[in-house]
Motif scaffolding. Structure first.
Motif, short mmCIF file in Angstrom:
data_model
loop_
_atom_site.label_atom_id
_atom_site.label_comp_id
_atom_site.label_asym_id
_atom_site.label_seq_id
_atom_site.Cartn_x
_atom_site.Cartn_y
_atom_site.Cartn_z
N UNK A 12 15.05 -67.04 91.02
CA UNK A 12 14.48 -68.11 91.82
C UNK A 12 14.16 -69.35 91.00
N UNK A 13 13.62 -69.20 89.83
CA UNK A 13 13.08 -70.33 89.10
C UNK A 13 13.68 -70.47 87.72
N UNK A 14 14.82 -69.84 87.47
CA UNK A 14 15.29 -69.72 86.10
C UNK A 14 16.02 -70.92 85.55
N UNK A 15 16.52 -71.82 86.41
CA UNK A 15 17.21 -72.99 85.88
C UNK A 15 16.71 -74.23 86.60
N UNK A 16 15.51 -74.66 86.29
CA UNK A 16 14.91 -75.77 87.02
C UNK A 16 15.37 -77.12 86.51
N UNK A 460 13.94 -63.09 80.36
CA UNK A 460 14.09 -63.02 81.82
C UNK A 460 13.76 -61.63 82.34
N UNK A 461 14.26 -60.61 81.66
CA UNK A 461 14.04 -59.23 82.12
C UNK A 461 12.57 -58.84 82.05
N UNK A 462 11.90 -59.22 80.97
CA UNK A 462 10.50 -58.83 80.81
C UNK A 462 9.62 -59.40 81.92
N UNK A 473 4.53 -59.96 74.08
CA UNK A 473 5.86 -60.26 73.52
C UNK A 473 6.40 -61.61 74.01
N UNK A 474 6.16 -61.96 75.27
CA UNK A 474 6.65 -63.24 75.79
C UNK A 474 5.91 -64.41 75.15
N UNK A 492 8.59 -66.41 82.99
CA UNK A 492 8.30 -64.98 83.07
C UNK A 492 6.80 -64.72 82.97
N UNK A 493 6.11 -65.51 82.16
CA UNK A 493 4.65 -65.37 82.09
C UNK A 493 4.02 -65.70 83.44
#
Length: 531
Positions: A12-16, A460-462, A473-474, A492-493
């Motif tokens: 949804x928000x990964x390539x803004x 992305x996965x985390x 970790x993030x 992701x956070x």
């Protein structure tokens, strides 16, 4: 090298921000139209990036100040098919959403969710929205609802519409109806349409399953000499399944020298005879030419019937055995049959991935193994490119199959430590999809990988594992040298409601050297601080 060359399907928000982050809905509409259906085709498994984002995060993102985020949030809500989103999606339009791409994404999402409560809004959008791509999505969505009272609106708009993309969407939507008004409009369009719209109309005629379409289609088939249109008509006749088509189709089978047309005729005759094309598909998979076999594998995917998956798994085994025999002789004379066989392998793995990953475990385990053809010739490069593509699909399949055996294979050295970062990246995503205990720790270790694509995938996965243990970790990669990794860690956070990282995110919103990362940080702050 500091460039991410490829990524899994963004969520949804990964390539803004910017052109790269915007949803190209005109292209997406044309892609949907070329497939003929919006959501009745089998669901693709690569929607995990969308489905794994919490719904409450997506609902908040619908009100982002950045239209790119709003559009991606709407797209993800549609892929999740969560009817809790309908009221908010409708409200976004009713409040006067100014961005046409966001409106198109909302209409697409409402069509995927298929809640009739949105029907009135979509009818209004079809008539009143000023953007052609948005109107096309509204038309497709109305076809998913197939409410009889909608037909008059679809027909009236079709009669006056000038945009070819909207007309194609209207025709596709009318294919969902069986009443006389819809059938009449399709027959008129069939007679009058330019070639591109005519092909779409033929498919819509088949989708109606109406026997009134048989005579016009057979009449057109008797004079048609273009294999593309012949194939489209044959496919439509197969969907209708009327016995009157049998003799003309048998005649075409004798006369045509086109492999694709002949294969389609065999499938159509099987559908008329058996009420399903699957028996004919299975038969042709055994004895057809390579081109016909590709067509069969494509048709099985489109039919979406998981009962065909064991047959495809056996076909994969047969092709693999043939390839093993060919591979013992590495002379260039055998490159062409190797290429043919490997393309069939790849196609079979794709079918198993989309139809029923559980039936494909053995095939995935086999195809995921490291393998290469030595030498630097062009032929060897083509072979190794096919090896990579097949391995990539198989590794994804292991994630969706999800058993302990699949997960253990994914994180074992031959795959997890593969020298190709693209393979490591796919394996990272697949491990997250499988979701076994221990996945978080293993994936978190990927944040230290030497390749930014692998680190991006891990970040992305985390964010999608719904586990607060991923937060620290993030936070550790908010200073990663690659901006895309930092961007994904921030989002992701936000997915994880990581309020404890808010001060670091606020610093990134002000001080990060990348504008895209600063924008993502501001979006993360919105998500973390809004109700």
């Amino acid at each position: 090298m500091n460039r991410i060359k490829s990524k899994p399907t963004p969520g949804a928000l990964d390539q803004p921000g910017g052109g790269r982050g915007r949803v190209n809905h005109r292209y997406f509409a044309s892609l949907v139209l070329s497939c003929g259906l919006l959501v009745t085709a089998p669901a693709l498994p690569n929607g995990w990036e969308h489905r794994a984002v919490p719904t409450h995060v997506l609902l908040k993102a619908l009100h982002s100040r950045d239209p790119a985020y709003r559009a991606r949030a709407a797209m993800s809500l549609g892929i999740k098919q969560d009817d809790r989103a309908v009221e908010r999606l409708v409200g976004l339009i009713e409040s006067g959403e100014p961005d046409s791409e966001v409106r198109a994404a909302v209409y697409l999402a409402l069509g995927r969710i298929a809640d009739p409560a949105a029907n009135d809004l979509l009818e209004s959008a079809l008539v009143q929205d000023e953007d052609a791509a948005a109107r096309a999505q509204a038309a497709l969505a109305l076809g998913e609802f197939a409410i009889d009272s909608t037909v008059d609106t679809l027909v009236e708009v079709l009669a006056r519409e000038s945009d070819s993309g909207v007309k194609a969407a209207l025709v596709s939507a009318l294919g969902a109806f069986t009443g006389p008004r819809a059938i009449g409009a399709l027959l008129k369009t069939f007679d009058d349409a330019e070639p591109d719209l005519r092909r779409q109309t033929i498919r819509a005629m088949g989708r109606t399953r109406s026997r009134e379409m048989v005579v016009p289609l057979l009449s057109a088939l008797s004079v048609e000499d273009d294999p593309m249109f012949q194939g489209a008509i044959v496919d439509a006749l197969a969907m209708i399944g009327d016995p009157r088509s049998r003799v003309p189709l048998e005649q075409l089978l004798e006369q045509s020298d086109n492999d694709s047309v002949r294969a389609r005729v065999v499938l159509a005759l099987g559908a008329i005879r058996d009420g399903s094309s699957i028996p004919a598909l299975v038969d042709l998979l055994d004895r057809g030419t390579p081109e016909q076999r590709y067509l069969v594998l494509s048709a099985l995917t489109e039919l979406g019937d998981a009962r065909a998956a064991p047959v495809v798994a056996r076909f994969y085994d047969d092709v693999s055995a043939q390839l093993d025999a060919l591979s013992r002789d590495t002379t260039l004379e055998l490159v062409d049959p190797l290429l043919v066989g490997m393309r069939l392998q790849r196609a079979a793995i794709r079918v198993l991935l989309e139809l029923d990953p559980a039936s494909g475990l053995d095939a995935f385990l086999s195809a995921a193994k490291p393998h290469s053809y030595p030498g630097g010739s062009a032929a060897r490069l083509r072979l190794n490119a096919l090896v990579y593509e097949t391995r990539r699909l198989a590794i994804s399949g292991l994630g969706y199959e999800g058993s302990q055996k699949a997960f253990t294979t994914l994180v074992s050295a031959p795959i997890w430590n593969d020298p190709d970062p693209r393979i490591r990246s796919v394996a990272t995503r697949a491990a997250a999809v499988a979701g076994h205990e221990g996945a978080l720790r293993t994936i978190a270790e990927r944040l230290a990988d030497g390749d930014p694509e692998v680190r991006w995938t891990a970040a992305s996965a985390l964010g999608r594992l719904k586990n607060s243990d991923a937060i620290d970790p993030l936070r550790s990669v908010l200073h990663d040298p690659h901006s895309e990794v930092r961007l994904q860690a921030l989002l992701s956070l936000a997915y994880l409601d990581a309020g404890q990282a808010l001060s670091e995110i606020e610093r990134a919103a002000v001080a990060d050297p990348s504008q895209r990362v600063r924008n993502a940080a501001r979006q993360a702050i919105e998500l973390l601080t809004s109700n």
